[in-house]
Design an enzyme around this catalytic site. Structure first.
Site, PDB file in Angstrom:
ATOM      1  N   ARG A 127      30.530  40.067  31.583  1.00 11.53           N
ATOM      2  CA  ARG A 127      31.086  39.717  32.896  1.00 11.53           C
ATOM      3  C   ARG A 127      32.611  39.686  32.827  1.00 11.53           C
ATOM      4  O   ARG A 127      33.295  40.167  33.725  1.00 11.53           O
ATOM      5  CB  ARG A 127      30.548  38.366  33.371  1.00 11.53           C
ATOM      6  CG  ARG A 127      29.078  38.372  33.725  1.00 11.53           C
ATOM      7  CD  ARG A 127      28.621  37.019  34.242  1.00 11.53           C
ATOM      8  NE  ARG A 127      29.134  36.734  35.586  1.00 11.53           N
ATOM      9  CZ  ARG A 127      28.976  35.566  36.203  1.00 11.53           C
ATOM     10  NH1 ARG A 127      28.338  34.569  35.586  1.00 11.53           N
ATOM     11  NH2 ARG A 127      29.456  35.386  37.423  1.00 11.53           N
ATOM     12  N   CYS A 157      34.932  29.697  35.206  1.00 11.13           N
ATOM     13  CA  CYS A 157      33.696  30.446  34.964  1.00 11.13           C
ATOM     14  C   CYS A 157      33.367  31.187  36.261  1.00 11.13           C
ATOM     15  O   CYS A 157      34.263  31.739  36.889  1.00 11.13           O
ATOM     16  CB  CYS A 157      32.568  29.496  34.540  1.00 11.13           C
ATOM     17  SG  CYS A 157      32.247  28.177  35.745  1.00 11.13           S
TER      18      CYS A 157
END
Length: 286
Positions: A181, A239
């Site tokens: 990611r 995050c």
């Protein structure tokens, strides 16, 4: 009491504390990003005396441009915590289904709100069961608490501050998402893949186990140092939506970095503004 004992509590120690005349207030924060609601797990069995608190609707504000898990409204948070029996200055223990994510965001939110005596049950509900401790299906009706919410007791980053931290030579912004990611190879949740330019990648699995248990403080310091957290360098974490990064802030506290800041909106807030730059691939060495 050590720094670790101020942040974490083991199941056997908690069981002993619950036998006291005035035990800690227990908050069940079981939650899943997808799948059945955590409240179903609570109804099936929880720590005796624990009150269920919903991460999405109580500990966070409504999703939107601020991210998928933005800061809660202070007044609404105060009302919810009082309804759960949280009292000013009285110890609180939070726990979840074992990975420590939702409980860490609850720990962070209470600390941000000015309630310092809050610990996380190390290993969550599975650790409690594994220790042979009792489980209840009775939902208590707690006496109303009197906690006050005073936002700002833990440092928070907005998008501009996160960008500045990532770009500074004397600071580090940790992206604690999985490496694919971060690199922009895949993005299963948010509309844009990549990372904040200049951020350093330290996947959560490198500092906490899948069972939600943390290694010793010296091990944590080594792992964070390898990612650039050393000396007097400022440190922040983000995050996807500010949940996993709250666990990173807890880990940084365990490592002695109580100044660690949370970018609450995280990637879901960053990409809400298409004018913000997006980096892919590894971050160049400075």
């Amino acid at each position: 009491m050590s720094g670790t004992e101020e942040l974490l509590v083991e199941a056997d120690r908690l069981a002993a504390e619950l036998d006291h005349a005035d035990p800690p207030t227990l908050l069940d924060i079981r939650w899943r990003l997808t799948g059945p609601p955590g409240h179903d797990d609570y109804l099936a069995g929880h720590l005796p005396g624990a009150v269920f608190v919903d991460l999405d609707t109580t500990l966070c504000g409504p999703p939107g441009v601020g991210g998928r898990h933005p800061l809660p409204d202070p007044g609404a948070l105060r009302g919810a915590l009082r309804a759960a029996g949280v009292r000013a200055g009285h110890p609180v223990v939070v726990y979840d289904g074992g990975d420590g994510l939702a409980a860490a965001r609850a720990w962070w939110t209470l600390r941000w709100a000015g309630h310092r005596p809050v610990r996380l049950l190390h290993g969550g509900f599975p650790a409690w069961v594994a220790a042979g401790q009792p489980v209840s299906t009775e939902a208590p009706t707690p006496s109303p608490g009197d906690v006050e919410v005073r936002p700002g007791d833990l440092p928070v980053l907005d998008a501009g501050q996160a960008a500045a931290l990532a770009a500074a030579d004397d600071a580090v912004l940790l992206d604690v998402r999985a490496t694919p990611r971060f690199l922009g190879e895949v993005e299963p949740i948010d509309p844009v893949a990549g990372h904040v330019p200049g951020a350093a990648n330290l996947p959560a699995g490198e500092y906490v186990g899948a069972d939600g248990r943390f290694p010793a403080a010296d091990v944590l310091r080594e792992r964070f140092a390898a990612a650039g957290v050393h000396g007097a360098r400022q440190v922040g974490a983000y995050c996807g939506s500010g949940v996993t990064a709250a666990q990173a802030v807890l880990a940084l506290h365990l490592a002695g970095r109580e100044d660690a800041a949370l970018y609450v909106g995280s990637w879901s807030n960053w990409v809400a503004d298409p004018s913000r730059p997006v980096a892919t691939g590894p971050t160049p060495e400075r």
